[in-house]
Scaffold this motif. Structure first.
Motif, PDB file in Angstrom:
ATOM      1  N   ILE A  55       0.862  -1.181   0.000  1.00  0.00           N
ATOM      2  CA  ILE A  55       0.000   0.000   0.000  1.00  0.00           C
ATOM      3  C   ILE A  55       0.896   1.229   0.000  1.00  0.00           C
ATOM      4  O   ILE A  55       1.838   1.317   0.782  1.00  0.00           O
ATOM      5  N   GLU A  58      -2.361   6.848   1.871  1.00  0.00           N
ATOM      6  CA  GLU A  58      -2.523   7.089   3.302  1.00  0.00           C
ATOM      7  C   GLU A  58      -3.356   5.978   3.924  1.00  0.00           C
ATOM      8  O   GLU A  58      -4.205   5.378   3.262  1.00  0.00           O
ATOM      9  N   ILE A  59      -3.078   5.695   5.191  1.00  0.00           N
ATOM     10  CA  ILE A  59      -3.686   4.551   5.875  1.00  0.00           C
ATOM     11  C   ILE A  59      -4.362   4.989   7.158  1.00  0.00           C
ATOM     12  O   ILE A  59      -3.825   5.793   7.916  1.00  0.00           O
ATOM     13  N   ARG A  60      -5.543   4.405   7.398  1.00  0.00           N
ATOM     14  CA  ARG A  60      -6.246   4.537   8.663  1.00  0.00           C
ATOM     15  C   ARG A  60      -6.085   3.182   9.357  1.00  0.00           C
ATOM     16  O   ARG A  60      -6.476   2.153   8.808  1.00  0.00           O
ATOM     17  N   LEU A  61      -5.530   3.208  10.555  1.00  0.00           N
ATOM     18  CA  LEU A  61      -5.171   1.971  11.247  1.00  0.00           C
ATOM     19  C   LEU A  61      -5.890   1.877  12.585  1.00  0.00           C
ATOM     20  O   LEU A  61      -5.879   2.818  13.372  1.00  0.00           O
ATOM     21  N   TRP A 110       2.379  -2.218   4.003  1.00  0.00           N
ATOM     22  CA  TRP A 110       2.576  -0.872   3.465  1.00  0.00           C
ATOM     23  C   TRP A 110       4.055  -0.575   3.343  1.00  0.00           C
ATOM     24  O   TRP A 110       4.893  -1.305   3.864  1.00  0.00           O
ATOM     25  N   GLN A 115       2.901   6.546   6.409  1.00  0.00           N
ATOM     26  CA  GLN A 115       1.643   6.546   5.666  1.00  0.00           C
ATOM     27  C   GLN A 115       0.426   6.488   6.589  1.00  0.00           C
ATOM     28  O   GLN A 115      -0.683   6.782   6.165  1.00  0.00           O
ATOM     29  N   VAL A 116       0.629   6.101   7.846  1.00  0.00           N
ATOM     30  CA  VAL A 116      -0.477   6.011   8.804  1.00  0.00           C
ATOM     31  C   VAL A 116      -0.843   7.431   9.233  1.00  0.00           C
ATOM     32  O   VAL A 116      -0.074   8.108   9.901  1.00  0.00           O
ATOM     33  N   ILE A 135      -6.958  -2.290   8.652  1.00  0.00           N
ATOM     34  CA  ILE A 135      -6.239  -1.319   7.831  1.00  0.00           C
ATOM     35  C   ILE A 135      -7.197  -0.846   6.739  1.00  0.00           C
ATOM     36  O   ILE A 135      -7.757  -1.670   6.006  1.00  0.00           O
ATOM     37  N   GLU A 136      -7.369   0.468   6.627  1.00  0.00           N
ATOM     38  CA  GLU A 136      -8.221   1.049   5.580  1.00  0.00           C
ATOM     39  C   GLU A 136      -7.391   1.995   4.744  1.00  0.00           C
ATOM     40  O   GLU A 136      -6.583   2.763   5.290  1.00  0.00           O
ATOM     41  N   TRP A 137      -7.600   1.969   3.440  1.00  0.00           N
ATOM     42  CA  TRP A 137      -6.897   2.872   2.544  1.00  0.00           C
ATOM     43  C   TRP A 137      -7.702   3.065   1.268  1.00  0.00           C
ATOM     44  O   TRP A 137      -8.607   2.317   0.978  1.00  0.00           O
TER      45      TRP A 137
END
Length: 140
Positions: A55, A58-61, A110, A115-116, A135-137
């Motif tokens: 990935i 940007e990442i939402r964790l 990732w 990126q988080v 993990i959302e992206w």
């Protein structure tokens, strides 16, 4: 939006402070064995479900850490822990629990921890210790 869920079984190992060694004028920094071993375990578990390519967005964790319920708890306290009414307030610190997991996922799921952009971490008790990672992206 893309979502990847990973369950890491067992006790979550908190990231420990690095060890420093000096050889003459050279200073080396290394992970303690327990931290290094846990990150390797996280990499192994994650590699089984990781996307084909890293990935890069940007990442939402979200990390839910389920700690083992202490044997010293009474039946009442044990039930409160199972029901989520009683949460762990003892060490290790929640940020150190998340750090080991984040480091283990880097270069497997990732490209880099930077990126988080959102991080949500919770500590709870369970008879089944583990970490549940979401993990959302991508597009919302």
């Amino acid at each position: 939006m893309n979502v990847l869920k990973i369950e890491i079984p067992g006790d979550v190992q908190a990231q420990q402070r690095p060890k420093f060694s000096r050889y003459g004028n050279n200073v080396s920094v290394r992970d303690p064995k327990e931290s290094k071993d846990y990150k390797s375990f996280v990499r192994l578990v994650a590699s089984q479900v990781a996307p084909d390519t890293l990935i890069t967005e940007e990442i939402r964790l979200r990390i839910d850490v389920y700690r083992k319920i202490p044997k010293s708890f009474s039946k009442k306290k044990h039930q409160q822990a199972v029901d989520g009414e009683l949460r762990p307030t003892t060490k290790p610190d929640i940020d150190n629990l998340a750090k080991g997991i984040k480091d283990g996922l880097s270069k497997v799921v990732w490209h880099d921890d930077s990126q988080v952009t959102e991080l949500f971490v919770r500590k709870m008790y369970s008879d089944n210790p583990r970490a549940e990672v979401t993990i959302e992206w991508g597009e919302k």
